[in-house]
Write an enzyme that holds these catalytic residues in place. Structure first.
Site, short mmCIF file in Angstrom:
data_model
loop_
_atom_site.label_atom_id
_atom_site.label_comp_id
_atom_site.label_asym_id
_atom_site.label_seq_id
_atom_site.Cartn_x
_atom_site.Cartn_y
_atom_site.Cartn_z
N ASN A 208 0.82 -1.22 0.00
CA ASN A 208 0.00 0.00 0.00
C ASN A 208 0.85 1.27 0.00
O ASN A 208 0.37 2.34 0.36
CB ASN A 208 -0.94 0.01 1.22
N ASP A 247 0.85 -6.79 1.86
CA ASP A 247 1.77 -6.11 2.77
C ASP A 247 1.28 -4.67 2.97
O ASP A 247 1.87 -3.73 2.45
CB ASP A 247 3.19 -6.14 2.20
N PHE A 248 0.20 -4.54 3.73
CA PHE A 248 -0.37 -3.22 4.02
C PHE A 248 0.13 -2.79 5.40
O PHE A 248 -0.18 -3.44 6.41
CB PHE A 248 -1.90 -3.28 4.00
N GLU A 249 0.88 -1.71 5.43
CA GLU A 249 1.47 -1.21 6.68
C GLU A 249 1.25 0.29 6.79
O GLU A 249 0.92 0.97 5.82
CB GLU A 249 2.97 -1.52 6.71
N ASN A 250 1.46 0.80 8.01
CA ASN A 250 1.32 2.24 8.28
C ASN A 250 -0.07 2.73 7.87
O ASN A 250 -0.22 3.55 6.96
CB ASN A 250 2.42 3.04 7.55
#
Length: 457
Positions: A208, A247-250
């Site tokens: 993302n 891989d969705f982060e922050n």
């Protein structure tokens, strides 16, 4: 909704002519309505006229300016999608790789070498499997072993992963959800084919961009989500992907339910089409809202086949004090917190092939990433003596250069093997490694010799 998948694939996936080592050998085609088509055998694969792929009753084809597309409607979705596939020039004609695409197109085949005769049939519908009592033991050969391969560089011919028993899964980074929308993601058909020929699964990573505001906007736009989901399902079906790694982060912790809803919506067509869905998660940290509190790990486990623990960045890049990237004690403390939220058989432990060198006075330190493969040269350069830290189960290296203090917690076979033991201690599903290109030579073989891989129960 027609979504032109992979608008930018022409240059990226080499859809046109593919160079082949072996001269093409003509073969006869047998099957309903196939007598007028030609086919060849090359490099252990069979190539047929593109129209043969329509005989399975699953795909339609179209040519657009020397680009070949198939039209599919993924199970569970209303929209027909258009996916570009590669072709090969053979003796002045255009042919497709039946060996790769046959299953997805609904075709099966047999080959008689002496007669040079290829018989192609429409695949029979799969019979429904009877429900069997769940076996709680873990078959080592089915244990997921994920290698994040950011730049499509893993070479199956070298077989380095073969040293660890399990289901070997390559996870190349293909882009963001925005790239999936626009068709600008990275792709490499030769990589996919080589992986398949060597019995490796491929599970692309989609991220993302780690941007809070843009991700929040996406989570509130169901039409954009539908486009991304339809694209992913169609691409996965045509290319026979193992599934996807998200891989969705922050993200804004207020959006965690929206993220779960998106993953729920994504999981349905992927599962309907026989694919897996995995989500990367951090350890639980109440003091890190956008990096840790943005996940409802329990809710995600209802829709994800696996959640992959990013078992690194214990001491972040921005820390002003030296510390371990991934100590045994840190993981040993945090994994039980996660297994209280997520069934252990749905957790994969991700481990690092890197560390960080911290420099300066404590409280004012800066850091640089050090790939594990470069640690030996650092040892030779500094002549410093590694010191074993029992709690972290790692060696530390401390030295001064031009009066400046440097300190690093090393990642090598002994430290990684200690962390691998947590797999059986907590009965986790498998392992993941970040990332290919950072590892030392034969680390997989050394881990196989040092660490216990007894199945969880």
């Amino acid at each position: 909704m027609l979504n032109k998948i992979a608008a930018a694939l022409a240059a990226l996936m080499a859809v046109s002519s593919v160079s082949l080592a072996q001269s093409p050998v003509p073969v006869k085609l047998k099957g309903d309505g196939l007598q007028d088509f030609s086919a060849y055998e090359m490099d252990g694969s069979f190539y047929t006229a593109p129209m043969v792929l329509t005989k399975g009753g699953t795909w339609k084809l179209s040519w657009e300016k020397d680009h070949l597309y198939v039209y599919v409607t993924p199970k569970g979705l209303p929209a027909e999608e258009k996916v570009e596939i590669p072709y090969t020039d053979i003796n002045g004609g255009k042919y497709v790789d039946l060996s790769y695409f046959g299953d997805a197109a609904g075709l099966t085949y047999t080959y008689k070498d002496k007669k040079k005769e290829l018989t192609i049939k429409k695949m029979k519908p799969a019979k429904k499997q009877k429900n069997h009592k769940k076996d709680n033991s873990m078959d080592l050969s089915s244990r997921p072993l994920v290698l994040w391969d950011v730049n499509f560089l893993y070479d199956p011919d070298k077989g380095s992963l073969d040293s660890l028993e399990g289901n070997h899964i390559l996870s190349p980074s293909i882009g963001s959800y925005g790239d999936m929308e626009k068709g600008t993601y990275k792709w490499d058909f030769s990589y996919l084919k080589k992986a398949k020929d060597h019995g490796l699964s491929v599970m692309p990573l989609i991220h993302n961009d780690f941007e809070v505001k843009k991700t929040a906007a996406f989570m509130r736009d169901e039409k954009r989500q539908d486009r991304v989901i339809s694209t992913m399902a169609a691409l996965g079906e045509v290319y026979g992907l193992y599934g996807y790694n998200m891989d969705f982060e922050n993200m804004d912790p207020k959006d965690k339910d929206l993220y779960t809803a998106f993953m729920k919506k994504l999981s349905a067509p992927l599962h309907d089409n026989g694919m897996k869905l995995t989500a990367d998660i951090t350890v639980y940290n109440a003091g890190s809202p956008t990096w840790s509190l943005c996940y409802d790990r329990t809710a995600l486990s209802e829709y994800c086949d696996y959640e992959i623990i990013m078992g690194y960045d214990e001491t972040p890049r921005t820390s002003k004090y030296a510390g371990s990237v991934s100590s045994y004690s840190w993981l040993d403390k945090n994994i039980p917190v996660l297994t209280a939220m997520v069934p252990p058989e749905k957790l994969i432990l991700g481990l690092p092939f890197y560390t960080r060198v911290y420099s300066g006075n404590p409280g004012y330190m800066t850091s640089k990433t050090l790939a594990m493969k470069d640690e030996d040269s650092l040892l030779r350069k500094t002549h410093a003596k590694p010191v074993w830290q029992p709690d972290a189960r790692q060696y530390t290296l401390t030295w001064r250069e031009r009066g400046i203090l440097h300190r690093v917690y090393l990642e090598e076979e002994k430290s990684l093997a200690a962390k691998v033991e947590l797999l059986s201690k907590y009965h986790l599903a498998g392992l993941a490694f970040w990332r290919h290109g950072f590892e030392m030579d034969d680390i997989y073989g050394k881990l196989g010799e040092r660490a216990s891989f007894s199945p969880g129960v």
